[in-house]
Design a protein around this motif. Structure first.
Motif, PDB file in Angstrom:
ATOM      1  N   CYS A 261       0.833  -1.211   0.000  1.00  0.00           N
ATOM      2  CA  CYS A 261       0.000   0.000   0.000  1.00  0.00           C
ATOM      3  C   CYS A 261       0.869   1.263   0.000  1.00  0.00           C
ATOM      4  CB  CYS A 261      -0.928   0.007   1.212  1.00  0.00           C
ATOM      5  SG  CYS A 261      -2.182  -1.293   1.194  1.00  0.00           S
ATOM      6  N   ILE A 262       1.975   1.210   0.734  1.00  0.00           N
ATOM      7  CA  ILE A 262       2.872   2.364   0.797  1.00  0.00           C
ATOM      8  C   ILE A 262       3.439   2.693  -0.585  1.00  0.00           C
ATOM      9  CG2 ILE A 262       5.139   3.098   1.652  1.00  0.00           C
ATOM     10  CD1 ILE A 262       2.974   3.477   3.687  1.00  0.00           C
ATOM     11  N   ALA A 263       3.519   1.693  -1.475  1.00  0.00           N
ATOM     12  CA  ALA A 263       4.048   1.938  -2.819  1.00  0.00           C
ATOM     13  C   ALA A 263       3.254   3.016  -3.548  1.00  0.00           C
ATOM     14  CB  ALA A 263       4.037   0.646  -3.634  1.00  0.00           C
ATOM     15  N   GLY A 264       1.997   3.217  -3.161  1.00  0.00           N
ATOM     16  CA  GLY A 264       1.197   4.281  -3.760  1.00  0.00           C
ATOM     17  C   GLY A 264       1.809   5.653  -3.536  1.00  0.00           C
ATOM     18  N   THR A 599       8.561  -9.478  -6.915  1.00  0.00           N
ATOM     19  CA  THR A 599       8.253  -9.958  -5.555  1.00  0.00           C
ATOM     20  C   THR A 599       6.755  -9.961  -5.305  1.00  0.00           C
ATOM     21  OG1 THR A 599      10.359  -9.111  -4.706  1.00  0.00           O
ATOM     22  CG2 THR A 599       8.610  -9.508  -3.097  1.00  0.00           C
ATOM     23  N   ARG A 600       6.089  -8.907  -5.749  1.00  0.00           N
ATOM     24  CA  ARG A 600       4.659  -8.780  -5.459  1.00  0.00           C
ATOM     25  C   ARG A 600       3.821  -9.778  -6.247  1.00  0.00           C
ATOM     26  NH1 ARG A 600       1.038  -3.209  -5.126  1.00  0.00           N
ATOM     27  NH2 ARG A 600      -0.685  -4.194  -4.021  1.00  0.00           N
ATOM     28  N   ILE A 881       4.084   2.023 -11.407  1.00  0.00           N
ATOM     29  CA  ILE A 881       2.704   1.685 -11.777  1.00  0.00           C
ATOM     30  C   ILE A 881       2.540   0.171 -11.807  1.00  0.00           C
ATOM     31  CG2 ILE A 881       1.106   1.667 -13.746  1.00  0.00           C
ATOM     32  CD1 ILE A 881       1.891   4.544 -14.281  1.00  0.00           C
ATOM     33  N   SER A 882       3.534  -0.513 -12.348  1.00  0.00           N
ATOM     34  CA  SER A 882       3.472  -1.978 -12.397  1.00  0.00           C
ATOM     35  C   SER A 882       3.442  -2.578 -10.994  1.00  0.00           C
ATOM     36  CB  SER A 882       4.669  -2.522 -13.182  1.00  0.00           C
ATOM     37  OG  SER A 882       4.693  -2.000 -14.487  1.00  0.00           O
ATOM     38  N   VAL A 883       4.195  -1.994 -10.073  1.00  0.00           N
ATOM     39  CA  VAL A 883       4.197  -2.479  -8.691  1.00  0.00           C
ATOM     40  C   VAL A 883       2.818  -2.289  -8.061  1.00  0.00           C
ATOM     41  CG1 VAL A 883       5.146  -2.095  -6.377  1.00  0.00           C
ATOM     42  CG2 VAL A 883       6.664  -2.084  -8.364  1.00  0.00           C
ATOM     43  N   VAL A 884       2.254  -1.107  -8.205  1.00  0.00           N
ATOM     44  CA  VAL A 884       0.979  -0.794  -7.564  1.00  0.00           C
ATOM     45  C   VAL A 884      -0.153  -1.651  -8.131  1.00  0.00           C
ATOM     46  CG1 VAL A 884      -0.769   1.017  -7.276  1.00  0.00           C
ATOM     47  CG2 VAL A 884       1.657   1.539  -6.914  1.00  0.00           C
ATOM     48  N   PHE A 885      -0.139  -1.897  -9.432  1.00  0.00           N
ATOM     49  CA  PHE A 885      -1.226  -2.638 -10.069  1.00  0.00           C
ATOM     50  C   PHE A 885      -0.915  -4.126 -10.236  1.00  0.00           C
ATOM     51  CE2 PHE A 885      -2.068   1.720 -11.365  1.00  0.00           C
ATOM     52  CZ  PHE A 885      -3.444   1.814 -11.203  1.00  0.00           C
ATOM     53  N   ALA A 886       0.139  -4.604  -9.565  1.00  0.00           N
ATOM     54  CA  ALA A 886       0.555  -5.997  -9.736  1.00  0.00           C
ATOM     55  C   ALA A 886      -0.558  -6.977  -9.367  1.00  0.00           C
ATOM     56  CB  ALA A 886       1.805  -6.265  -8.897  1.00  0.00           C
ATOM     57  N   ASN A 887      -1.233  -6.760  -8.240  1.00  0.00           N
ATOM     58  CA  ASN A 887      -2.307  -7.674  -7.834  1.00  0.00           C
ATOM     59  C   ASN A 887      -3.462  -7.663  -8.818  1.00  0.00           C
ATOM     60  OD1 ASN A 887      -0.891  -8.479  -5.615  1.00  0.00           O
ATOM     61  ND2 ASN A 887      -2.054  -7.263  -4.140  1.00  0.00           N
ATOM     62  N   PHE A 888      -3.740  -6.492  -9.402  1.00  0.00           N
ATOM     63  CA  PHE A 888      -4.791  -6.426 -10.415  1.00  0.00           C
ATOM     64  C   PHE A 888      -4.415  -7.264 -11.633  1.00  0.00           C
ATOM     65  CE2 PHE A 888      -6.086  -4.193 -14.361  1.00  0.00           C
ATOM     66  CZ  PHE A 888      -7.441  -4.533 -14.337  1.00  0.00           C
TER      67      PHE A 888
END
Length: 904
Positions: A261-264, A599-600, A881-888
């Motif tokens: 979440c902090i990655a945001g 990692t994510r 952006i890729s990190v934040v949207f990785a779960n999506f």
């Protein structure tokens, strides 16, 4: 100095090799078994570490942050003590050179015009940014909330989505504040630097340098301290949100979810930096190119051209405004983004290491400790330049700035090892690294990044400073026109990528080998550890440039302009070093974010099949195709930004031409010499000034209009690729974009910097005496004489007296007495006889060689100040952006994308 930095880098590499080989394999087995036990239950919650660990982190980070803020206030109030009327002297006393009351009043008017223009642009830009933040926040909340559960099924997790969105908004807001603070401090200090330069002798050199450097320090210390404390405060808030307690009241924390979440926060900072860099870059270069082409190349008719920063060039105020919104506000947001992203990546990767989690909160937030140490070391070292070894003459300026970089790097090298021992566990098992990682390994990674950045910076200086041969070769190529100047400059830019890329490759190889992606993230933070000083020096440059422009527009005595020109010249050199730092750190930050992305996405995969264990197969059709596509994106982006500058500059040139034609008396005022203007006004005449506001409006409208498409390209590309083609395609996209952006950013920045300083080399008259006049008669000894005597001095004209007339004075007198001959000399159709009898082509200001150099400079302006610097953000923003949207991405057909073209 470069050799010292290289030696330190080699030493760090040797340390990595030694410590990597010296860790007993038994420790690795123990840590591996412990890791298996901890993760075997499928829960991400880890018991909280030692109770005093958090207290230590709170104290250290907040105390150093407050010290940084207080020091920034101290610097601001020191600068604020300088009165613009120059009647009240500050503590650095010295007698003032004489200037007219009219010039003092004009200084204040110009100062206010620049400040209002910069403020109006930022407010207009930030209105668009606020709209973007509002829309993109909704998108983040929706897409990030769409994730997977433990079984791989798609679920909605609005807690994660909302927390990531809040972090994004906070990061964006902090980036806006950082850019605004920097810009307002810069426009506050520019005129005060000019006033300080009015002091005579050593007092003037010291006061003017200290004013510009301290103003830069306001931004450096306030930005680092503010962004660090806000990021840490968010970590503390989210720590409570992702904690659970057992029956005994013992806390366990889901560190992975917390730092995801902090990655945001990093995304918010980088998104605003994109608009700041692109918008500010288009603004400043549209004004700069338009003003240069109109005044120096096209001219105002009858072969007459205007000096740089002439107050009768309608684009000159817009040019000075642009220095602040592009080089200060844009740079501030850019480096804030680098810091936020590097810290987020390091903490996210570290949260996947059980040993770091169990060591306690201090180990997890250790990346912020590096910045905390940086504040203290940079603060202490700043007094070297302002108090212990102050600037007293021109030759001291560049040395003072370089000493700042080297002293802070040396200081951090000494203090970071004890910090590593204090905060990090004795042994860590990092994914992808077979041996145990120790604090010494982490320290070596940080030092490799720290000194690697120094080496890259000084290599950049070598290729962009006219003190060295590469730029002098570019300048000499103007003898045969603009075309050869362009060819030489492009070749220099391509060649300049070799050493920096080799250094980055060595750092990445060693860090990945001995500490995995965590080591790469630490190397990036090491390169950013001196951020306070780097920002102070970066902001110092535009302040000095503005100060020189104000001095010329107010027609202050030449002694004032000599000081501001010297400050600006040193600022250009250190700006090149800063750009080297920025590009190198951006490359490492992007790779660290790539590691955080891997990692994510691996969290939602079976351990044996995860990308973290298997890696990304380059031979997979989708991955290879994505690499090629990703390598193309920086070129697409550069095409958009370059074209935008060209279109805006075209509008600017037309507007300047319209004003010279339509505003009655403007052209006549512009063609007068300084003496003629003084005579004209003493007889009651009025000098006509241009409509500066119209040119500022053109640059503002063009930049705001043109910044949208490049920004959307970078933001949308990873989201669309991940949604349609899956996580493997995004991995390939990032790989191609990072590799391509690094090479392109270095070559663009250095090519533009070389052309800029080749022009300055020409304007200093250093090319005079190098070019032989061809009248059909041989000068066999010309080369030998030229090797002994060049520059303006060799063209001193001797008449009846033995004292001689400097070439500049000779040409000024000739312009009044014989305009036709003056024009022939400037065009190269008539020779100038050197003091040793050679017949030379004049190659100073307003000559044909100078016109060719100006063409190169104007071509290079968008390369070095718009597209090149913005490429740093391209690779970072796509990665975060890729990190934040990785779960999506993982929630779409288990990471294979909507089209199911992956093989997961």
């Amino acid at each position: 100095m470069v050799m010292k930095a290289i030696s330190a880098l080699v030493l760090a590499s040797v340390c990595l090799s030694l410590v990597g080989a010296s860790v007993p394999s038994s420790i690795a087995v123990e840590v591996s078994q412990e890791l298996h036990v901890k993760l075997g239950n499928g829960s991400n919650y880890i018991p909280d570490g030692p109770a005093d660990s958090k207290a230590h982190a709170d104290s250290f980070i907040f105390i150093t942050g407050v010290i940084g803020i207080l020091f920034a206030f101290f610097l601001y109030f020191t600068v604020a003590r300088i009165s613009l009327t120059a009647h009240d002297e500050d503590s650095e006393r010295g007698s003032l050179t004489q200037s007219t009351k009219a010039s003092d009043e004009e200084l204040i008017v110009i100062y206010e015009t620049i400040r209002e223009g910069a403020k109006d642009f930022l407010f207009s830009e930030y209105k668009i940014c606020f709209i973007f933040v509002a829309i993109f926040s909704v998108l983040i909340c929706l897409l990030v909330s769409h994730t997977t559960d433990a079984t791989g099924a798609s679920v909605w997790d609005f807690k994660t989505g909302i927390h990531t969105t809040i972090a994004f908004i906070v990061g964006a807001s902090t980036s806006i504040i950082a850019g605004f603070i920097g810009m307002m401090v810069a426009v506050f200090a520019n005129a005060r630097t000019t006033v300080s330069a009015k002091k005579e002798g050593a007092a003037g050199w010291m006061a003017s340098f200290n004013t510009a450097f301290r103003a830069g320090g306001v931004m450096g210390f306030s930005l680092v301290a503010l962004s660090m404390m806000i990021l840490y405060a968010m970590c503390l808030v989210y720590r409570e949100q992702y904690s659970v307690f057992n029956a005994k009241g013992e806390r366990s924390i889901d560190y992975i979810a917390l730092f995801e979440c902090i990655a945001g926060y990093g995304l918010g900072g980088s998104a605003i930096a994109m608009f700041g860099r692109v918008g500010g870059g288009i603004f400043t270069k549209a004004a700069d190119v338009g003003a240069d082409l109109s005044g120096k190349v096209i001219g105002i008719g009858d072969g007459k051209k205007l000096d740089e920063d002439s107050p009768y060039n309608p684009g000159v105020i817009a040019d000075n405004v642009g220095d602040n919104v592009g080089d200060v506000a844009g740079m501030g947001s850019d480096l804030f983004g680098s810091f936020g992203e590097a810290a987020c990546a390091a903490m996210l990767i570290g949260s996947a290491c059980i040993a770091i989690c169990e060591a306690g909160w201090s180990a997890l937030v250790f990346p912020l400790f590096i910045s905390s140490c940086g504040i203290l070391v940079c603060l202490i070292c700043s007094f070297l330049a302002t108090h212990l070894f102050p600037v007293r003459k021109e030759e001291d300026i560049e040395m003072a700035l370089k000493v700042q970089l080297l002293s802070t790097s040396l200081g951090l090298t000494l203090v970071l090892y004890p910090l590593c021992l204090f905060a990090l566990p004795e042994a860590m098992l990092v994914t992808g690294v077979p041996q145990v990682v120790t604090p010494l390994v982490c320290y070596a990674c940080i030092v490799a990044g720290l000194w690697g950045g120094c080496v890259i910076g000084f290599i950049t200086e070598y290729y962009t400073s006219h003190s060295y041969q590469p730029v002098r070769d570019v300048a000499r190529s103007t003898e045969t026109g603009a075309a050869t100047n362009i060819i030489y400059g492009l070749a220099l830019g391509y060649q300049s990528t070799i050493v920096p890329v080799v250094i980055l490759a060595a750092i990445i190889f060693l860090a990945l080998t001995f500490a995995g992606m965590y080591g790469v993230a630490l190397a990036a933070l090491g390169m950013l550890a001196t951020l306070c000083t780097c920002l102070a020096i970066d902001v110092y440059g535009p302040i000095s440039d503005n100060a020189g422009g104000i001095a010329e527009m107010c027609e202050l005595p030449s002694s004032v302009r000599d000081k501001t020109d010297a400050l600006d010249a040193a600022g250009n050199t250190t700006a090149a070093i800063g750009k080297g730092f920025a590009i190198g750190s951006a490359a490492l930050v992007s790779l660290a974010l790539f590691g955080a992305y891997i990692t994510r996405v691996s969290v939602a995969m079976p351990a044996s099949e995860s990308l973290a264990e298997k890696g990304v197969n380059l031979l997979t059709p989708m991955v290879f195709a994505s690499v090629l596509f990703g390598a193309m994106v920086p070129y697409w982006f550069s095409a958009l930004t370059m074209r935008s500058v060209g279109e805006a500059a075209n509008e600017m040139v037309k507007e300047i031409g319209r004003q010279w034609s339509n505003i009655e008396g403007l052209k006549q005022s512009a063609t007068m010499t300084l003496a003629e203007r003084h005579e004209h006004t003493s007889q009651g005449g009025v000098l006509v000034k241009p409509d500066y506001a119209k040119c500022i409006s053109i640059s503002t409208e063009a930049s705001l209009r043109e910044m949208v498409a490049p920004g959307l390209l970078v933001i949308a590309t990873p989201i669309v690729v991940g949604f349609l083609f899956g996580v493997q395609a995004v991995a390939g996209l990032l790989t191609g974009a990072i590799v391509s952006s690094v090479q392109l950013a270095i070559s663009m920045s250095n090519t533009g910097g070389a052309w800029d300083n080749a022009k300055k080399y020409c304007e200093k008259g250093e090319l005079n005496g190098l070019f032989a006049f061809n009248d059909g008669k041989s000068q066999p000894d010309f080369a030998e004489k030229a090797s002994k005597s060049t520059g303006n001095k060799c063209l001193t004209q001797y008449g009846a007296t033995q004292e001689g007339t400097p070439i500049g004075t000779f040409l000024s007198d000739l312009q009044r007495s014989d305009p036709a001959r003056h024009a022939r000399i400037l065009s190269g159709d008539e020779p100038v006889v050197a003091s040793d009898g050679r017949k030379c082509v004049y190659a100073g200001k307003k000559s044909s060689a100078h016109a060719a150099a100006v063409v190169g400079d104007t071509v290079g302006d968008p390369l070095k100040d718009t597209s090149g610097p913005a490429l740093n953000i391209v690779m970072k923003l796509m990665a975060i952006i890729s990190v934040v949207f990785a779960n999506f991405f993982m929630s779409i057909n288990h990471g294979n994308g909507l089209l199911e073209l992956g093989d997961l």
